[in-house]
Design a protein around this motif. Structure first.
Motif, PDB file in Angstrom:
ATOM      1  N   ALA A  38       0.832  -1.212   0.000  1.00 20.20           N
ATOM      2  CA  ALA A  38       0.000   0.000   0.000  1.00 20.20           C
ATOM      3  C   ALA A  38       0.865   1.260   0.000  1.00 20.20           C
ATOM      4  O   ALA A  38       0.536   2.242  -0.671  1.00 20.20           O
ATOM      5  CB  ALA A  38      -0.943  -0.003   1.204  1.00 20.20           C
ATOM      6  N   LEU A  39       1.964   1.231   0.746  1.00 22.75           N
ATOM      7  CA  LEU A  39       2.867   2.385   0.751  1.00 22.75           C
ATOM      8  C   LEU A  39       3.410   2.660  -0.652  1.00 22.75           C
ATOM      9  O   LEU A  39       3.431   3.805  -1.100  1.00 22.75           O
ATOM     10  CB  LEU A  39       4.038   2.157   1.710  1.00 22.75           C
ATOM     11  CG  LEU A  39       3.761   2.342   3.196  1.00 22.75           C
ATOM     12  CD1 LEU A  39       4.998   1.980   4.010  1.00 22.75           C
ATOM     13  CD2 LEU A  39       3.302   3.754   3.516  1.00 22.75           C
ATOM     14  N   LEU A  40       3.842   1.611  -1.333  1.00 17.15           N
ATOM     15  CA  LEU A  40       4.365   1.784  -2.693  1.00 17.15           C
ATOM     16  C   LEU A  40       3.272   2.240  -3.659  1.00 17.15           C
ATOM     17  O   LEU A  40       3.506   3.093  -4.509  1.00 17.15           O
ATOM     18  CB  LEU A  40       4.987   0.480  -3.188  1.00 17.15           C
ATOM     19  CG  LEU A  40       6.338   0.133  -2.581  1.00 17.15           C
ATOM     20  CD1 LEU A  40       6.772  -1.255  -3.027  1.00 17.15           C
ATOM     21  CD2 LEU A  40       7.385   1.166  -2.948  1.00 17.15           C
ATOM     22  N   LEU A  41       2.106   1.666  -3.509  1.00 19.70           N
ATOM     23  CA  LEU A  41       1.005   1.990  -4.415  1.00 19.70           C
ATOM     24  C   LEU A  41       0.529   3.432  -4.264  1.00 19.70           C
ATOM     25  O   LEU A  41       0.230   4.104  -5.246  1.00 19.70           O
ATOM     26  CB  LEU A  41      -0.169   1.025  -4.163  1.00 19.70           C
ATOM     27  CG  LEU A  41      -1.407   1.218  -5.020  1.00 19.70           C
ATOM     28  CD1 LEU A  41      -1.079   0.907  -6.480  1.00 19.70           C
ATOM     29  CD2 LEU A  41      -2.520   0.315  -4.529  1.00 19.70           C
ATOM     30  N   HIS A  42       0.494   3.928  -3.029  1.00 24.51           N
ATOM     31  CA  HIS A  42      -0.085   5.246  -2.766  1.00 24.51           C
ATOM     32  C   HIS A  42       0.933   6.352  -2.501  1.00 24.51           C
ATOM     33  O   HIS A  42       0.555   7.500  -2.325  1.00 24.51           O
ATOM     34  CB  HIS A  42      -1.068   5.154  -1.596  1.00 24.51           C
ATOM     35  CG  HIS A  42      -2.230   4.253  -1.882  1.00 24.51           C
ATOM     36  ND1 HIS A  42      -3.242   4.610  -2.727  1.00 24.51           N
ATOM     37  CD2 HIS A  42      -2.509   2.997  -1.457  1.00 24.51           C
ATOM     38  CE1 HIS A  42      -4.111   3.620  -2.804  1.00 24.51           C
ATOM     39  NE2 HIS A  42      -3.690   2.629  -2.052  1.00 24.51           N
ATOM     40  N   HIS A  43       2.213   6.021  -2.423  1.00 22.69           N
ATOM     41  CA  HIS A  43       3.224   7.040  -2.159  1.00 22.69           C
ATOM     42  C   HIS A  43       3.396   7.928  -3.393  1.00 22.69           C
ATOM     43  O   HIS A  43       3.589   7.436  -4.497  1.00 22.69           O
ATOM     44  CB  HIS A  43       4.560   6.390  -1.783  1.00 22.69           C
ATOM     45  CG  HIS A  43       5.517   7.354  -1.172  1.00 22.69           C
ATOM     46  ND1 HIS A  43       6.210   8.283  -1.911  1.00 22.69           N
ATOM     47  CD2 HIS A  43       5.884   7.539   0.119  1.00 22.69           C
ATOM     48  CE1 HIS A  43       6.974   8.995  -1.105  1.00 22.69           C
ATOM     49  NE2 HIS A  43       6.801   8.564   0.127  1.00 22.69           N
ATOM     50  N   PRO A  44       3.314   9.247  -3.219  1.00 27.38           N
ATOM     51  CA  PRO A  44       3.370  10.147  -4.371  1.00 27.38           C
ATOM     52  C   PRO A  44       4.683  10.074  -5.153  1.00 27.38           C
ATOM     53  O   PRO A  44       4.701  10.291  -6.358  1.00 27.38           O
ATOM     54  CB  PRO A  44       3.184  11.541  -3.767  1.00 27.38           C
ATOM     55  CG  PRO A  44       3.356  11.388  -2.308  1.00 27.38           C
ATOM     56  CD  PRO A  44       3.149   9.958  -1.963  1.00 27.38           C
ATOM     57  N   ASP A  45       5.791   9.742  -4.493  1.00 23.69           N
ATOM     58  CA  ASP A  45       7.073   9.655  -5.189  1.00 23.69           C
ATOM     59  C   ASP A  45       7.341   8.280  -5.785  1.00 23.69           C
ATOM     60  O   ASP A  45       8.189   8.136  -6.654  1.00 23.69           O
ATOM     61  CB  ASP A  45       8.223   9.990  -4.231  1.00 23.69           C
ATOM     62  CG  ASP A  45       8.158  11.431  -3.745  1.00 23.69           C
ATOM     63  OD1 ASP A  45       7.555  12.264  -4.455  1.00 23.69           O
ATOM     64  OD2 ASP A  45       8.692  11.710  -2.654  1.00 23.69           O
TER      65      ASP A  45
END
Length: 168
Positions: A38-45
């Motif tokens: 989820a962090l990778l999917l939703h992280h803006p960078d």
């Protein structure tokens, strides 16, 4: 930021199944993998917007972190599951929530551990202390006079009714 008027489903935030009977089988490792995904999917960078999906993320990093912290803490997870159950059953027509093996007991019929300050009861699956009710859960559900809790050893559920004593 506008305040949300509903309980955010932490399972959905992490992309996990939110059905209470299947979500209780999730391990800490499953939750950790979902958190990282989820962090990778939703992280803006880190995320790359694809033409088929909107460019804005559905969840913030704070929401994802809160979901992870909630689901990896057993008592917070139990509270969250209970809030999902009560919020979803409150929106239904008066039909009992469908939980496998839902049994109703009175709080007075359960054992009480003074040291831990919790009520407990064994389950027919054979696990001793499979159902645990804390003071916090009772306070959260005081206006309803009942709480619903899953067995910690199988897919059965227990509805516990109680009366609230008025101070005064």
């Amino acid at each position: 930021m506008p305040e949300r008027s509903y309980t955010q489903n932490h399972y959905e935030v992490l992309g996990l199944p939110s059905n209470p009977s299947t979500s209780k089988d999730l391990t800490d490792q499953d939750i950790r993998h979902a958190y990282r995904r989820a962090l990778l999917l939703h992280h803006p960078d880190k995320s790359r917007p694809c033409p088929a999906s909107p460019s804005t993320s559905k969840y913030t990093i704070d929401a994802i972190t809160l979901a992870y912290k909630t689901l990896t803490d057993p008592s917070a997870r139990s509270e969250h599951d209970l809030s999902l159950i009560t919020s979803s059953s409150a929106t239904r027509v008066p039909v009992q929530p469908s939980h496998p093996g839902l049994e109703t007991v009175d709080l007075g019929d359960m054992g009480y551990d003074e040291k831990e300050q919790m009520w407990y009861r064994g389950c027919r699956c054979g696990k001793d202390g499979a159902y645990v009710i804390t003071e916090e859960e009772l306070e959260l559900n005081a206006e309803y006079g009942e709480t619903i809790t899953p067995c910690q050893g199988c897919s059965l559920w227990l509805r516990v009714t109680f009366a609230v004593a008025e101070d005064g």
